[in-house]
Write a protein that holds these residues in place. Structure first.
Motif, PDB file in Angstrom:
ATOM      1  N   ASN A  36       0.828  -1.210   0.000  1.00 22.66           N
ATOM      2  CA  ASN A  36       0.000   0.000   0.000  1.00 22.66           C
ATOM      3  C   ASN A  36       0.867   1.267   0.000  1.00 22.66           C
ATOM      4  O   ASN A  36       0.339   2.364   0.083  1.00 22.66           O
ATOM      5  N   LEU A  37       2.210   1.124  -0.063  1.00 19.96           N
ATOM      6  CA  LEU A  37       3.112   2.260  -0.278  1.00 19.96           C
ATOM      7  C   LEU A  37       3.976   1.939  -1.515  1.00 19.96           C
ATOM      8  O   LEU A  37       3.893   0.845  -2.062  1.00 19.96           O
ATOM      9  N   ARG A  38       4.802   2.890  -1.894  1.00 19.73           N
ATOM     10  CA  ARG A  38       5.667   2.699  -3.079  1.00 19.73           C
ATOM     11  C   ARG A  38       7.038   3.299  -2.793  1.00 19.73           C
ATOM     12  O   ARG A  38       7.493   4.187  -3.527  1.00 19.73           O
ATOM     13  N   CYS A  39       7.696   2.858  -1.731  1.00 24.12           N
ATOM     14  CA  CYS A  39       8.964   3.489  -1.345  1.00 24.12           C
ATOM     15  C   CYS A  39       9.937   3.482  -2.528  1.00 24.12           C
ATOM     16  O   CYS A  39      10.089   2.471  -3.218  1.00 24.12           O
ATOM     17  N   ARG A  40      10.586   4.626  -2.731  1.00 20.34           N
ATOM     18  CA  ARG A  40      11.363   4.840  -3.946  1.00 20.34           C
ATOM     19  C   ARG A  40      12.550   3.904  -4.087  1.00 20.34           C
ATOM     20  O   ARG A  40      13.003   3.633  -5.194  1.00 20.34           O
ATOM     21  N   TYR A  41      13.112   3.432  -2.968  1.00 18.85           N
ATOM     22  CA  TYR A  41      14.279   2.546  -3.040  1.00 18.85           C
ATOM     23  C   TYR A  41      13.861   1.087  -3.124  1.00 18.85           C
ATOM     24  O   TYR A  41      14.697   0.207  -3.203  1.00 18.85           O
TER      25      TYR A  41
ATOM     26  N   ARG B 284      16.897   1.546  14.160  1.00 24.23           N
ATOM     27  CA  ARG B 284      17.939   0.887  13.364  1.00 24.23           C
ATOM     28  C   ARG B 284      18.114   1.595  12.028  1.00 24.23           C
ATOM     29  O   ARG B 284      17.135   1.882  11.334  1.00 24.23           O
ATOM     30  N   PHE B 285      19.364   1.865  11.703  1.00 18.93           N
ATOM     31  CA  PHE B 285      19.689   2.517  10.440  1.00 18.93           C
ATOM     32  C   PHE B 285      20.285   1.459   9.512  1.00 18.93           C
ATOM     33  O   PHE B 285      21.259   0.779   9.877  1.00 18.93           O
ATOM     34  N   ILE B 286      19.705   1.338   8.320  1.00 21.88           N
ATOM     35  CA  ILE B 286      20.108   0.282   7.383  1.00 21.88           C
ATOM     36  C   ILE B 286      20.732   0.914   6.141  1.00 21.88           C
ATOM     37  O   ILE B 286      20.143   1.838   5.552  1.00 21.88           O
ATOM     38  N   GLU B 287      21.893   0.432   5.763  1.00 22.65           N
ATOM     39  CA  GLU B 287      22.485   0.933   4.519  1.00 22.65           C
ATOM     40  C   GLU B 287      21.605   0.557   3.324  1.00 22.65           C
ATOM     41  O   GLU B 287      21.103  -0.577   3.251  1.00 22.65           O
ATOM     42  N   MET B 288      21.445   1.512   2.423  1.00 15.87           N
ATOM     43  CA  MET B 288      20.615   1.260   1.244  1.00 15.87           C
ATOM     44  C   MET B 288      21.306   0.275   0.311  1.00 15.87           C
ATOM     45  O   MET B 288      22.486   0.425  -0.009  1.00 15.87           O
ATOM     46  N   MET B 289      20.560  -0.753  -0.094  1.00 16.93           N
ATOM     47  CA  MET B 289      21.131  -1.769  -0.983  1.00 16.93           C
ATOM     48  C   MET B 289      20.721  -1.472  -2.423  1.00 16.93           C
ATOM     49  O   MET B 289      19.568  -1.129  -2.681  1.00 16.93           O
ATOM     50  N   PRO B 290      21.673  -1.573  -3.353  1.00 16.56           N
ATOM     51  CA  PRO B 290      21.376  -1.247  -4.760  1.00 16.56           C
ATOM     52  C   PRO B 290      20.642  -2.400  -5.446  1.00 16.56           C
ATOM     53  O   PRO B 290      21.265  -3.279  -6.025  1.00 16.56           O
ATOM     54  N   MET B 291      19.319  -2.368  -5.388  1.00 22.87           N
ATOM     55  CA  MET B 291      18.558  -3.439  -6.033  1.00 22.87           C
ATOM     56  C   MET B 291      18.510  -3.160  -7.532  1.00 22.87           C
ATOM     57  O   MET B 291      18.765  -2.055  -7.986  1.00 22.87           O
ATOM     58  N   TYR B 292      18.113  -4.166  -8.319  1.00 17.80           N
ATOM     59  CA  TYR B 292      18.371  -4.036  -9.760  1.00 17.80           C
ATOM     60  C   TYR B 292      17.517  -2.963 -10.422  1.00 17.80           C
ATOM     61  O   TYR B 292      17.902  -2.391 -11.423  1.00 17.80           O
ATOM     62  N   ASP B 293      16.376  -2.639  -9.832  1.00 18.44           N
ATOM     63  CA  ASP B 293      15.477  -1.721 -10.527  1.00 18.44           C
ATOM     64  C   ASP B 293      15.021  -0.568  -9.625  1.00 18.44           C
ATOM     65  O   ASP B 293      14.091   0.159  -9.933  1.00 18.44           O
ATOM     66  N   SER B 294      15.636  -0.429  -8.439  1.00 19.00           N
ATOM     67  CA  SER B 294      15.162   0.611  -7.519  1.00 19.00           C
ATOM     68  C   SER B 294      16.022   1.850  -7.739  1.00 19.00           C
ATOM     69  O   SER B 294      16.760   2.280  -6.874  1.00 19.00           O
TER      70      SER B 294
ATOM     71  N   SER C  19      24.785  -3.044   8.236  1.00 18.48           N
ATOM     72  CA  SER C  19      25.744  -2.663   7.186  1.00 18.48           C
ATOM     73  C   SER C  19      25.893  -3.727   6.099  1.00 18.48           C
ATOM     74  O   SER C  19      26.989  -4.236   5.891  1.00 18.48           O
ATOM     75  N   PRO C  20      24.801  -4.084   5.400  1.00 16.91           N
ATOM     76  CA  PRO C  20      24.926  -5.144   4.392  1.00 16.91           C
ATOM     77  C   PRO C  20      25.913  -4.796   3.278  1.00 16.91           C
ATOM     78  O   PRO C  20      26.456  -5.687   2.641  1.00 16.91           O
ATOM     79  N   VAL C  21      26.157  -3.492   3.062  1.00 15.70           N
ATOM     80  CA  VAL C  21      26.986  -3.084   1.926  1.00 15.70           C
ATOM     81  C   VAL C  21      28.443  -2.880   2.341  1.00 15.70           C
ATOM     82  O   VAL C  21      29.347  -3.480   1.781  1.00 15.70           O
TER      83      VAL C  21
ATOM     84  N   ASP D 156      30.152  -8.223  -4.367  1.00 18.70           N
ATOM     85  CA  ASP D 156      30.230  -6.765  -4.215  1.00 18.70           C
ATOM     86  C   ASP D 156      28.861  -6.129  -4.424  1.00 18.70           C
ATOM     87  O   ASP D 156      28.093  -6.566  -5.277  1.00 18.70           O
ATOM     88  N   LEU D 157      28.589  -5.110  -3.640  1.00 16.78           N
ATOM     89  CA  LEU D 157      27.358  -4.335  -3.809  1.00 16.78           C
ATOM     90  C   LEU D 157      27.745  -2.868  -3.830  1.00 16.78           C
ATOM     91  O   LEU D 157      28.265  -2.346  -2.842  1.00 16.78           O
ATOM     92  N   ASP D 158      27.531  -2.216  -4.948  1.00 15.03           N
ATOM     93  CA  ASP D 158      27.726  -0.764  -5.022  1.00 15.03           C
ATOM     94  C   ASP D 158      27.031  -0.284  -6.292  1.00 15.03           C
ATOM     95  O   ASP D 158      26.304  -1.045  -6.933  1.00 15.03           O
ATOM     96  N   ALA D 159      27.269   0.980  -6.639  1.00 18.74           N
ATOM     97  CA  ALA D 159      26.548   1.535  -7.788  1.00 18.74           C
ATOM     98  C   ALA D 159      26.849   0.737  -9.062  1.00 18.74           C
ATOM     99  O   ALA D 159      26.006   0.587  -9.939  1.00 18.74           O
ATOM    100  N   VAL D 160      28.072   0.193  -9.166  1.00 20.70           N
ATOM    101  CA  VAL D 160      28.443  -0.568 -10.357  1.00 20.70           C
ATOM    102  C   VAL D 160      27.971  -2.014 -10.236  1.00 20.70           C
ATOM    103  O   VAL D 160      27.441  -2.602 -11.172  1.00 20.70           O
ATOM    104  N   HIS D 161      28.171  -2.580  -9.036  1.00 21.00           N
ATOM    105  CA  HIS D 161      27.780  -3.972  -8.807  1.00 21.00           C
ATOM    106  C   HIS D 161      26.441  -3.986  -8.076  1.00 21.00           C
ATOM    107  O   HIS D 161      26.407  -4.028  -6.847  1.00 21.00           O
TER     108      HIS D 161
END
Ligand code: SAM
Ligand code: SF4
Length: 317
Positions: free
Chosen positions: A21-26, A184-194, A241-243, A299-304
């Motif tokens: 019922n929400l559409r969080c941008r990430y 809790r503060f969670i590092e943003m994970m680069p999902m494939y389409d978010s 800190s998943p990233v 690896d998880l980052d903007a490239v991976h």
């Protein structure tokens, strides 16, 4: 069950729906989910059989998630039946909180022990922006309802987003002084389409401590968060800190998606289907999935970007 690398897998996270019922941008696209055939999704009975099979292999903790689990019509029944499975010691649920005014009490009575609620900002306009369609007042009413229903040790999750909520880290952390909650503060994970946020928006967990110089380290509670506490606070600050500092070596979890796929690692494309199987079939597939759990998420980052092949609403976080 122990995987091939010696990790003891005791925790299953179940996404009961990919709808929200929400559409969080990430997390998910503005248009919502691609509708799947009803017949492709796990039925309530199949979810319970999967939990029974998982429990027979040593799973003791279940987290119900989504999408938004509370939009699922039969959510209370699912929670009640999961909590009743022999061997399951703890059923927890992660929600955006919007529907808690109606559902907090029934969920408590159904046997849900603990709630995690998601909140990235305390500013009503920013809340409307990040969720695309949400109202902060609805979240706050949900949090109140959770307290009134008697939930204790509620955890509030915020995704760290540079340029969006880094200037609110202090205010969000101070919630632990007002309420008996962990923040809790969670590092943003680069999902494939978010893709709403680029590399600049990533904030490593260590940055949080720059804003909270008086925080002292606290004892870990068995979860993946590094814990800190502000003087006089009623709850802890958690840093996840998943990233920047992954915890794959101590990962004890697997995931089940709403369409019946076991994902032994959040960021791997490896999936094992349980849909349509009976108890013995599910147990066999679960064994294979656990045994082959990847060593780490890569690896998880903007490239991976994540190799999950799904957005977060289709996995459950
Ligand atoms: N709808 C529920 C909620 O928002 O709590 C449960 C599902 S949501 C996918 C679970 C958690 O994943 C939320 O705390 C959300 O903030 C987090 N999440 C979603 N996308 C993320 C991303 N790209 N990086 C880090 N956390 C994310
Ligand atoms: Fe929905 Fe949760 Fe994803 Fe936000 S984070 S869009 S509330 S599933």
């Amino acid at each position: 069950m122990i995987d091939r690398l010696g990790r003891n897998i005791t925790y299953l996270r179940i996404s009961v729906t990919d709808k929200c019922n929400l559409r969080c941008r990430y997390c998910m696209p503005e248009g919502g989910v691609c509708k799947k055939e009803h017949t492709e999704m796990m039925t309530e009975d199949e979810i319970i059989t999967a939990v029974e099979a998982a429990a027979s292999l040593g799973i003791t903790k279940i987290r119900i998630t989504g999408g938004e689990p509370l939009v699922k019509k039969n959510i209370v029944s699912i929670c009640r039946r999961v909590a009743a499975v022999a061997g399951i010691k703890e059923v927890c649920l992660t929600t955006n909180g919007i529907l808690l005014p109606e559902l907090a009490r029934p969920l408590k009575e159904a046997g849900v022990k603990r709630l995690n609620v998601s909140l990235d900002t305390l500013d009503a306009d920013k809340y409307a922006y990040i969720t695309r369609i949400g109202k902060l007042e609805h979240f706050l009413a949900g949090l109140d309802a959770a307290f009134e229903a008697g939930f204790e040790k509620i955890k509030i999750n915020a995704v760290l987003i540079g340029g969006f909520n880094d200037n609110e880290i202090r205010q969000l952390a101070d919630l632990t002084k007002q309420y008996p909650v962990d923040m809790r503060f969670i590092e943003m994970m680069p999902m494939y389409d978010s893709g709403d946020f680029d590399a600049q928006a990533f904030i490593p967990y260590t940055k949080v401590l720059d804003y909270l110089p008086e925080a002292v380290s606290a004892e870990r509670d068995g979860g993946v968060a590094k814990l800190y506490r502000l003087p006089g606070a009623k709850g802890n600050i958690g840093l996840i800190s998943p990233v920047s500092a992954h915890f794959c070596g101590e990962c004890n979890r697997i995931r089940l998606t709403a369409d019946g796929k076991i994902k032994p690692c959040l960021h791997s494309s490896d999936e094992y289907s349980l849909k349509g199987l009976d108890f013995d079939g599910m147990k066999q597939v679960l064994k294979e999935a656990i045994w082959n759990k990847p060593a780490w998420h890569g690896d998880l980052d903007a490239v991976h970007r994540s190799q999950a092949g799904r957005n977060m609403n289709q996995i459950g976080g």
